[in-house]
Design an enzyme around this catalytic site. Structure first.
Site, PDB file in Angstrom:
ATOM      1  N   ASN A  68      42.994  -0.576  -9.147  1.00  0.00           N
ATOM      2  CA  ASN A  68      42.814  -1.050  -7.777  1.00  0.00           C
ATOM      3  C   ASN A  68      43.638  -0.220  -6.803  1.00  0.00           C
ATOM      4  O   ASN A  68      44.764   0.179  -7.091  1.00  0.00           O
ATOM      5  CB  ASN A  68      43.084  -2.555  -7.628  1.00  0.00           C
ATOM      6  N   GLU A  90      44.840  -0.445  -2.988  1.00  0.00           N
ATOM      7  CA  GLU A  90      44.949  -1.335  -1.830  1.00  0.00           C
ATOM      8  C   GLU A  90      45.202  -0.557  -0.542  1.00  0.00           C
ATOM      9  O   GLU A  90      45.432   0.654  -0.561  1.00  0.00           O
ATOM     10  CB  GLU A  90      46.044  -2.380  -2.100  1.00  0.00           C
ATOM     11  N   CYS A 111      38.639  -2.706  -5.694  1.00  0.00           N
ATOM     12  CA  CYS A 111      38.978  -3.172  -7.045  1.00  0.00           C
ATOM     13  C   CYS A 111      38.865  -2.045  -8.067  1.00  0.00           C
ATOM     14  O   CYS A 111      38.079  -1.111  -7.906  1.00  0.00           O
ATOM     15  CB  CYS A 111      38.020  -4.280  -7.468  1.00  0.00           C
ATOM     16  N   GLU A 138      37.479  -2.046 -11.020  1.00  0.00           N
ATOM     17  CA  GLU A 138      36.163  -1.917 -11.661  1.00  0.00           C
ATOM     18  C   GLU A 138      35.220  -1.054 -10.830  1.00  0.00           C
ATOM     19  O   GLU A 138      34.472  -0.230 -11.354  1.00  0.00           O
ATOM     20  CB  GLU A 138      35.514  -3.297 -11.846  1.00  0.00           C
ATOM     21  N   CYS A 151      35.787  -9.835 -10.152  1.00  0.00           N
ATOM     22  CA  CYS A 151      35.446 -10.633  -8.964  1.00  0.00           C
ATOM     23  C   CYS A 151      33.938 -10.544  -8.708  1.00  0.00           C
ATOM     24  O   CYS A 151      33.235  -9.726  -9.309  1.00  0.00           O
ATOM     25  CB  CYS A 151      36.232 -10.146  -7.749  1.00  0.00           C
ATOM     26  N   CYS A 186      32.526  -7.090  -7.730  1.00  0.00           N
ATOM     27  CA  CYS A 186      32.455  -6.162  -8.866  1.00  0.00           C
ATOM     28  C   CYS A 186      31.313  -6.540  -9.797  1.00  0.00           C
ATOM     29  O   CYS A 186      30.620  -5.672 -10.326  1.00  0.00           O
ATOM     30  CB  CYS A 186      33.785  -6.120  -9.616  1.00  0.00           C
TER      31      CYS A 186
HETATM   32  N1  THU Z   1      41.175  -6.870  -8.077  1.00  0.00           N
HETATM   33  C1  THU Z   1      40.558  -5.984  -8.920  1.00  0.00           C
HETATM   34  O1  THU Z   1      40.929  -4.808  -8.987  1.00  0.00           O
HETATM   35  N2  THU Z   1      39.530  -6.423  -9.677  1.00  0.00           N
HETATM   36  C2  THU Z   1      39.048  -7.697  -9.648  1.00  0.00           C
HETATM   37  O2  THU Z   1      38.027  -7.968 -10.262  1.00  0.00           O
HETATM   38  C3  THU Z   1      39.780  -8.737  -8.932  1.00  0.00           C
HETATM   39  C4  THU Z   1      40.779  -8.256  -7.956  1.00  0.00           C
HETATM   40  C5  THU Z   1      42.252  -6.381  -7.235  1.00  0.00           C
HETATM   41  C6  THU Z   1      41.936  -6.334  -5.770  1.00  0.00           C
HETATM   42  C7  THU Z   1      43.303  -6.436  -5.162  1.00  0.00           C
HETATM   43  O3  THU Z   1      43.877  -5.141  -5.121  1.00  0.00           O
HETATM   44  C8  THU Z   1      44.091  -7.286  -6.147  1.00  0.00           C
HETATM   45  O4  THU Z   1      43.382  -7.236  -7.374  1.00  0.00           O
HETATM   46  C9  THU Z   1      44.262  -8.734  -5.729  1.00  0.00           C
HETATM   47  O5  THU Z   1      43.050  -9.304  -5.394  1.00  0.00           O
END
Ligand code: THU
Length: 160
Positions: free
Chosen positions: A62, A64, A73, A75, A112, A115
């Site tokens: 991920n 940010e 994310c 994925e 999520c 994704c």
């Molecule tokens: N996140 C992911 O990388 N994958 C997911 O399926 C759920 C959330 C990340 C996004 C963000 O950087 C952090 O987790 C918190 O939501």
């Protein structure tokens, strides 16, 4: 009126040692990727590793952003990179692992909704299932055989 039940099969593994060598190797790549996540806002690090039909593994984590919605994310970083680098090559499986610097994540982290939708696009396009492996930092590992299992009644290009 009719009621329908939609069910799917989920395999649970108690530890990495129970996985096939292919799956264990893919999860190890996801763990390595997780360590390079850029997650200074959520403190929640996610790693993903995509195994392609040509044997290549593409990773993501991920990323940010101070403008929160601009982040992405793990994925989607991984599958979009796979699509960019190996266009037209099918995806066999994806390993996902998450951890937090503020608590111990002992439960598998499932992708999520965004994704799920993005991975589903690849699954529908390639007309073959993409297996998903999910793990927290420690603890059990879940495996489902297809993204469609965890995104039933999905929306895809056939509606357009
Ligand atoms: N996140 C992911 O990388 N994958 C997911 O399926 C759920 C959330 C990340 C996004 C963000 O950087 C952090 O987790 C918190 O939501």
């Amino acid at each position: 009126m009719q009621k329908r039940n939609i069910t799917f099969e989920l395999t649970t593994f108690d530890s990495l040692e129970e996985l096939s060598s292919e799956d264990a190797n893919l999860m190890a790549e996801a763990v390595a990727a997780r360590k390079n996540a850029y997650a200074p806002y959520s403190n929640f690090q996610v790693g993903a590793a995509v195994l392609l039909e040509n044997g290549e593994i593409v990773i993501g984590n991920n990323q940010e952003n101070a403008s929160y919605p601009s982040g992405l994310c793990a994925e989607r970083v991984a599958v979009f990179y796979a699509g960019a680098k190996y266009p037209g090559v099918g995806i066999k499986s994806i390993a996902i692992t998450a951890t937090s610097t503020t608590y111990q994540l002992t439960e598998p982290a499932a992708p999520c909704g965004n994704c799920r939708q993005s991975i589903s696009e690849y699954e529908v396009r390639q007309k073959s299932p993409i297996a998903l492996l999910m793990m927290g930092e420690t603890g059990k590992i879940l495996k489902c055989d297809s993204m469609a299992d965890i995104l039933p009644l999905g929306f895809d290009s056939s509606f357009l």
